[in-house]
Motif scaffolding. Structure first.
Motif, PDB file in Angstrom:
ATOM      1  N   ARG B 198      22.915  34.550  -1.053  1.00  8.67           N
ATOM      2  CA  ARG B 198      21.924  35.590  -1.321  1.00  8.67           C
ATOM      3  C   ARG B 198      21.184  35.407  -2.626  1.00  8.67           C
ATOM      4  O   ARG B 198      20.026  35.763  -2.725  1.00  8.67           O
ATOM      5  N   ILE B 199      21.871  34.897  -3.657  1.00  9.85           N
ATOM      6  CA  ILE B 199      21.178  34.952  -4.939  1.00  9.85           C
ATOM      7  C   ILE B 199      20.980  33.620  -5.655  1.00  9.85           C
ATOM      8  O   ILE B 199      20.262  33.579  -6.637  1.00  9.85           O
ATOM      9  N   ALA B 200      21.590  32.542  -5.155  1.00  9.87           N
ATOM     10  CA  ALA B 200      21.504  31.312  -5.944  1.00  9.87           C
ATOM     11  C   ALA B 200      20.164  30.599  -5.769  1.00  9.87           C
ATOM     12  O   ALA B 200      19.579  30.609  -4.689  1.00  9.87           O
ATOM     13  N   ASP B 201      19.670  29.997  -6.845  1.00  8.17           N
ATOM     14  CA  ASP B 201      18.529  29.090  -6.764  1.00  8.17           C
ATOM     15  C   ASP B 201      18.998  27.657  -6.935  1.00  8.17           C
ATOM     16  O   ASP B 201      18.370  26.725  -6.482  1.00  8.17           O
ATOM     17  N   HIS B 202      20.122  27.568  -7.646  1.00  8.75           N
ATOM     18  CA  HIS B 202      20.623  26.265  -8.021  1.00  8.75           C
ATOM     19  C   HIS B 202      22.125  26.307  -7.820  1.00  8.75           C
ATOM     20  O   HIS B 202      22.730  27.348  -7.996  1.00  8.75           O
ATOM     21  N   LEU B 203      22.708  25.195  -7.447  1.00  9.94           N
ATOM     22  CA  LEU B 203      24.121  25.220  -7.120  1.00  9.94           C
ATOM     23  C   LEU B 203      24.872  24.120  -7.868  1.00  9.94           C
ATOM     24  O   LEU B 203      24.401  22.993  -7.943  1.00  9.94           O
ATOM     25  N   LEU B 267      15.932  42.370  13.607  1.00 13.74           N
ATOM     26  CA  LEU B 267      16.155  42.319  12.168  1.00 13.74           C
ATOM     27  C   LEU B 267      15.142  43.213  11.468  1.00 13.74           C
ATOM     28  O   LEU B 267      13.994  43.324  11.887  1.00 13.74           O
ATOM     29  N   GLN B 268      15.592  43.873  10.417  1.00 13.86           N
ATOM     30  CA  GLN B 268      14.702  44.734   9.645  1.00 13.86           C
ATOM     31  C   GLN B 268      13.932  43.887   8.638  1.00 13.86           C
ATOM     32  O   GLN B 268      14.435  43.593   7.574  1.00 13.86           O
ATOM     33  N   VAL B 269      12.731  43.485   8.997  1.00 11.88           N
ATOM     34  CA  VAL B 269      11.946  42.692   8.053  1.00 11.88           C
ATOM     35  C   VAL B 269      10.556  43.308   7.898  1.00 11.88           C
ATOM     36  O   VAL B 269      10.057  43.982   8.793  1.00 11.88           O
ATOM     37  N   LYS B 270       9.975  43.062   6.753  1.00 13.22           N
ATOM     38  CA  LYS B 270       8.666  43.612   6.449  1.00 13.22           C
ATOM     39  C   LYS B 270       7.668  42.457   6.451  1.00 13.22           C
ATOM     40  O   LYS B 270       7.880  41.448   5.773  1.00 13.22           O
ATOM     41  N   SER B 271       6.627  42.611   7.182  1.00 15.75           N
ATOM     42  CA  SER B 271       5.611  41.564   7.274  1.00 15.75           C
ATOM     43  C   SER B 271       5.066  41.227   5.890  1.00 15.75           C
ATOM     44  O   SER B 271       4.774  42.114   5.096  1.00 15.75           O
ATOM     45  N   GLY B 272       4.950  39.933   5.587  1.00 12.23           N
ATOM     46  CA  GLY B 272       4.405  39.521   4.297  1.00 12.23           C
ATOM     47  C   GLY B 272       5.465  39.337   3.226  1.00 12.23           C
ATOM     48  O   GLY B 272       5.159  38.873   2.131  1.00 12.23           O
ATOM     49  N   SER B 273       6.729  39.686   3.507  1.00 11.88           N
ATOM     50  CA  SER B 273       7.798  39.503   2.516  1.00 11.88           C
ATOM     51  C   SER B 273       8.537  38.201   2.785  1.00 11.88           C
ATOM     52  O   SER B 273       8.528  37.688   3.898  1.00 11.88           O
ATOM     53  N   PHE B 274       9.172  37.720   1.712  1.00 15.21           N
ATOM     54  CA  PHE B 274       9.966  36.503   1.856  1.00 15.21           C
ATOM     55  C   PHE B 274      11.424  36.851   2.140  1.00 15.21           C
ATOM     56  O   PHE B 274      11.959  37.798   1.572  1.00 15.21           O
ATOM     57  N   TYR B 275      12.045  36.092   3.000  1.00 12.77           N
ATOM     58  CA  TYR B 275      13.452  36.321   3.318  1.00 12.77           C
ATOM     59  C   TYR B 275      14.201  35.000   3.346  1.00 12.77           C
ATOM     60  O   TYR B 275      13.620  33.957   3.641  1.00 12.77           O
ATOM     61  N   ARG B 276      15.479  35.130   3.028  1.00 11.76           N
ATOM     62  CA  ARG B 276      16.344  33.965   3.193  1.00 11.76           C
ATOM     63  C   ARG B 276      17.065  34.113   4.519  1.00 11.76           C
ATOM     64  O   ARG B 276      17.705  35.127   4.770  1.00 11.76           O
ATOM     65  N   VAL B 277      16.955  33.103   5.331  1.00  6.60           N
ATOM     66  CA  VAL B 277      17.556  33.156   6.654  1.00  6.60           C
ATOM     67  C   VAL B 277      18.671  32.123   6.710  1.00  6.60           C
ATOM     68  O   VAL B 277      18.506  30.994   6.253  1.00  6.60           O
ATOM     69  N   ARG B 278      19.810  32.568   7.202  1.00  4.78           N
ATOM     70  CA  ARG B 278      20.950  31.664   7.227  1.00  4.78           C
ATOM     71  C   ARG B 278      21.179  31.183   8.653  1.00  4.78           C
ATOM     72  O   ARG B 278      21.255  31.985   9.587  1.00  4.78           O
TER      73      ARG B 278
END
Lengths: 228, 357
Positions: B198-203, B267-278
């Motif tokens: 959910r929150i990492a940019d770098h690992l 899925l509860q998503v809002k058009s135009g928003s970014f999401y991380r999909v697993r």
């Protein structure tokens, strides 16, 4: 109900006990810190010396104080000359003797409180920018408060009744150095003093009991506030 | 750039970590318990002294054994959120929050008191005593306290470890908001892939006191040579998607990614928003041709880029789909039957797509 002399004995006891705690408390916190947190050579020896008043006959403590702080003692002579403070046969002497006798009680209580502090909280304070002194004042000291309070009250109660060291250093001068226990002793020496002794003993008992009880109540309240 | 080199013997355990990570965003230290992640954080904060090493952010060096630099903890300005929150029991919530703030003079102000309490949703707790807070509330206050000290770097040591599952989501949502709103570099220690996703940019992957792999988070997840990730039963990739249009009648939404699109439903998503999909490897099946009359919602053309036999006995495929990489776990029998090899064009059939946050 009490005669003037008895009142003055009670008053003197309260003053001596209060002042002795006031004098020894800051020092005791420092010593407790050293013994609990600082590593140094000869710590066992220091620990032993601090606790000596608990096991030595009080008369011996009084005698040692007389040697050191008497008019001809090295420290006593110096203080008399430089500051005009005398310990032999004075109220200051009674305070000194009481402070020395109750010192280990406070050190023990403070040390116990210090050892029960979660060091993680001090680490947290460090990461939040608190230097050593700041950390001690803002975290360590408040968390030790229950121990400091109960130590101070127990020392105060014990100080009210200090006999051997006091009588040795400052003798038993009514109105000058005669504290409660000394007054009780003096009363018992006189053939008609039984009633006086009983009255003073009752006061003594009440004060000591109230002190211990108060200390326990305080400790509980503070600990509750700290959520332990 | 965040530069970390730490060597320190701890009993039988040897910590010998070196990695570099970008300053911006969340770097996750990922690994099983007992791999030295917490000790490493302590060393970075200055609570544990490395025998040798170098710790710096940009131009600012906190520790360097060669140049004999060892900045005291209180001067480092490195925030620390401990596993067990470590709030001061003798202070109120507000006093706890202000503790670091009043001692942060001279550092760049990145977040105000009001912003911090609103992002962390702790504005109702200010008067409360620490003792009365729940585990989740304590942890949010602890994050706020560390943030308000205006840290140059924020260390989070498994902040969700002592929090029940229902509250974990709340805190993760707070951290996501923080990542988006406050430009504080964060080092987040975790052994849970669901948190990291959910929150990492770098690992940075840690194994037995050593950083074994490091890189951009999403790229790392699709690599087959990082055993700590690819050997997991829940191995899989995370794809960054832009939500497109929703088909109201079908309850489906199109999620666009670099070079492709996914259709998701429910899925509860809002058009135009970014999401991380697993997308988990076990939820991806392979077909040689586009199946006819199959129920899969997503059937995407893909190229097999890598084949890897896993220790658990199955075969992991690294698939290129558009510009993204997916993983697919298949049986060795399937590999033989379909004649799969690197470079073969196939179709990836997705059984399930989940939002990571």
């Amino acid at each position: 109900m009490l005669t003037d002399l008895e009142w003055s004995a009670l008053r003197l006891s309260l003053i001596v006990a209060t002042c002795s705690v006031a004098v020894s408390l800051p020092l005791a916190i420092g010593v407790a810190w050293l013994l609990e947190r600082v590593r140094f050579r000869g710590k066992a020896l220091a620990d032993t010396i601090v606790h000596l008043p608990m096991v030595l006959p009080p008369v011996v403590i009084g005698y040692l104080l007389l040697l050191g702080f008497g008019v001809h003692g090295p420290i006593g002579a110096f203080l008399d000359r430089e500051l005009g403070i005398r310990f032999a046969f004075t109220r200051a002497g009674a305070i000194l003797a009481t402070a020395v006798m109750t010192f280990p009680l406070i050190v023990r209580a403070v040390r116990l409180a210090m050892s029960s502090i979660d060091r993680g909280l001090e680490d947290a304070a460090r990461t939040l920018g608190a230097g050593p002194v700041d950390r001690f004042v803002s975290v360590t000291l408040p968390l030790m408060m229950p121990g400091i309070l109960s130590g101070a009250i127990v020392a105060f109660s014990a100080g009210l009744g200090e006999f051997g060291a006091v009588v040795t250093l400052v003798a038993n001068i009514p109105g000058q150095t005669q504290t409660l226990p000394l007054a009780i002793y003096a009363a018992l020496q006189s053939p008609t003093g039984e009633q006086v002794a009983a009255r003073l003993a009752t006061i003594s008992f009440t004060l000591a009991f109230a002190g211990l009880f108060l200390s326990e109540l305080l400790r509980r309240r503070v600990q509750q506030r700290l959520g332990r | 750039m965040l530069r970390i080199k730490v060597a320190r013997q701890l009993g039988d355990f040897r910590l010998d970590v070196r990695f570099e990570a970008p300053e911006l965003g969340v770097t996750s230290l990922f690994g099983a318990s007992g791999t030295g992640k917490s000790s490493l954080l302590q060393a970075i904060a200055g609570l544990l002294r490395p025998e040798r090493g170098h710790i710096s952010i940009g131009e600012l060096t906190f520790f360097d054994s060669e140049h004999r630099i060892d900045m005291p903890v209180q001067d480092r300005g490195i925030g620390y959120v401990f596993q067990d929150s470590r709030l001061f029991p003798h202070l109120s919530v507000e006093q706890n929050l202000r503790y670091g703030q009043t001692r942060s003079r001279g550092r760049e102000r990145r977040i105000s008191f009001d912003d911090a309490i609103s992002v962390l949703a702790i504005d109702q707790l200010l008067e409360r005593r620490v003792h009365d807070l729940s585990g989740g509330e304590k942890q949010r206050v602890a994050i706020g306290r560390a943030l308000l000290a205006q840290p140059r770097l924020l260390l989070l040591d498994e902040p969700l470890a002592s929090v029940d599952d229902a509250r974990k989501d709340e805190i993760l949502a707070c951290l996501e908001r923080l990542r988006a709103q406050v430009p504080v570099p964060m080092l987040y220690v975790s052994h849970s892939l669901t948190e990291v996703v959910r929150i990492a940019d770098h690992l940075v992957v840690m194994e037995e006191g050593v950083a074994t792999a490091t890189g951009a988070f999403r790229e790392m997840l699709s690599r087959l040579d990082v055993a700590a990730l690819s050997e997991r039963p829940d191995a899989g990739v995370v794809v960054e998607c832009l939500a497109g249009e929703t088909d109201e009648a079908m309850h489906t939404t199109v999620l666009l990614f670099q070079g492709g699109a996914l259709t998701v439903s429910g899925l509860q998503v809002k058009s135009g928003s970014f999401y991380r999909v697993r997308i988990a490897a076990r939820d991806v099946a392979i077909a040689l041709a586009m199946p006819i009359g199959a129920s899969f919602q997503n059937m995407l053309p893909a190229v097999i880029r890598q084949l890897h036999h896993r220790q658990r006995g199955d075969v992991m495929l690294r698939l290129q789909v558009g510009d993204e990489f997916f993983l697919a776990a298949v049986t060795p029998a399937a590999v033989a039957r379909l004649g799969l090899y690197e470079g073969l064009s196939v179709f990836a059939l997705l059984k399930s797509v989940a939002l990571a946050g």
